[in-house]
Design a protein around this motif. Structure first.
Motif, PDB file in Angstrom:
ATOM      1  N   TYR A  43       0.824  -1.208   0.000  1.00  0.00           N
ATOM      2  CA  TYR A  43       0.000   0.000   0.000  1.00  0.00           C
ATOM      3  C   TYR A  43       0.856   1.256   0.000  1.00  0.00           C
ATOM      4  O   TYR A  43       0.516   2.250  -0.632  1.00  0.00           O
ATOM      5  N   LEU A  46       2.086   1.673  -3.559  1.00  0.00           N
ATOM      6  CA  LEU A  46       1.009   2.178  -4.409  1.00  0.00           C
ATOM      7  C   LEU A  46       0.763   3.658  -4.167  1.00  0.00           C
ATOM      8  O   LEU A  46       0.526   4.422  -5.108  1.00  0.00           O
ATOM      9  N   ALA A  47       0.819   4.090  -2.915  1.00  0.00           N
ATOM     10  CA  ALA A  47       0.614   5.502  -2.596  1.00  0.00           C
ATOM     11  C   ALA A  47       1.716   6.354  -3.215  1.00  0.00           C
ATOM     12  O   ALA A  47       1.450   7.438  -3.752  1.00  0.00           O
ATOM     13  N   ARG A  48       2.951   5.878  -3.162  1.00  0.00           N
ATOM     14  CA  ARG A  48       4.066   6.617  -3.780  1.00  0.00           C
ATOM     15  C   ARG A  48       3.880   6.729  -5.287  1.00  0.00           C
ATOM     16  O   ARG A  48       4.107   7.784  -5.882  1.00  0.00           O
ATOM     17  N   ALA A  49       3.506   5.624  -5.927  1.00  0.00           N
ATOM     18  CA  ALA A  49       3.313   5.632  -7.375  1.00  0.00           C
ATOM     19  C   ALA A  49       2.178   6.567  -7.765  1.00  0.00           C
ATOM     20  O   ALA A  49       2.287   7.322  -8.737  1.00  0.00           O
ATOM     21  N   PHE A  50       1.087   6.546  -7.008  1.00  0.00           N
ATOM     22  CA  PHE A  50      -0.046   7.411  -7.295  1.00  0.00           C
ATOM     23  C   PHE A  50       0.324   8.883  -7.120  1.00  0.00           C
ATOM     24  O   PHE A  50      -0.029   9.725  -7.951  1.00  0.00           O
ATOM     25  N   THR A  51       1.080   9.184  -6.066  1.00  0.00           N
ATOM     26  CA  THR A  51       1.518  10.560  -5.830  1.00  0.00           C
ATOM     27  C   THR A  51       2.435  11.034  -6.952  1.00  0.00           C
ATOM     28  O   THR A  51       2.327  12.164  -7.419  1.00  0.00           O
ATOM     29  N   SER A  52       3.332  10.174  -7.386  1.00  0.00           N
ATOM     30  CA  SER A  52       4.227  10.516  -8.486  1.00  0.00           C
ATOM     31  C   SER A  52       3.454  10.749  -9.780  1.00  0.00           C
ATOM     32  O   SER A  52       3.734  11.699 -10.522  1.00  0.00           O
ATOM     33  N   LEU A  53       2.479   9.904 -10.042  1.00  0.00           N
ATOM     34  CA  LEU A  53       1.659  10.049 -11.233  1.00  0.00           C
ATOM     35  C   LEU A  53       0.882  11.358 -11.208  1.00  0.00           C
ATOM     36  O   LEU A  53       0.844  12.089 -12.200  1.00  0.00           O
ATOM     37  N   LEU A  54       0.293  11.674 -10.070  1.00  0.00           N
ATOM     38  CA  LEU A  54      -0.441  12.937  -9.958  1.00  0.00           C
ATOM     39  C   LEU A  54       0.480  14.141 -10.129  1.00  0.00           C
ATOM     40  O   LEU A  54       0.115  15.121 -10.769  1.00  0.00           O
TER      41      LEU A  54
END
Length: 66
Positions: A43, A46-54
Motif C-alpha cells: 500500500y 502504491l501511494a508513492r506511485a499514485f503521488t508521483s503520477l499525480l
C-alpha cells in the motif's frame, strides 16, 4: 469471506518459522515485521506511485495552460 485474524496470524507465524528454518536464515524475523511486509508495504508503494503520477500530470497540465 470472513477471516479469523488470530487464526490467520497464527498460520503466518507458523509458516514463517518453518520457512526460516528450511532457509537456514541466521536472523529470525518477528511476526509483526512479516505482517508489515505483507500488508503495509504494497500500500505504501502504491501511494508513492499514485503521488508521483499525480505530480507528473499536474506538471504537464500546468505547462500546457496558456
Amino acid at each position: 469471506m470472513m477471516f479469523n485474524v488470530a487464526g490467520l496470524l497464527e498460520v503466518v507465524g507458523w509458516a514463517l518459522d518453518v520457512f526460516q528454518v528450511l532457509g537456514r536464515n541466521p536472523e529470525f524475523f518477528e511476526r509483526s515485521e512479516v505482517v508489515d511486509l505483507l500488508c503495509c508495504v504494497p500500500y505504501q508503494l502504491l501511494a508513492r506511485a499514485f503521488t508521483s503520477l499525480l505530480g507528473s500530470l499536474r506538471f504537464r497540465l500546468a505547462t500546457h495552460v496558456e
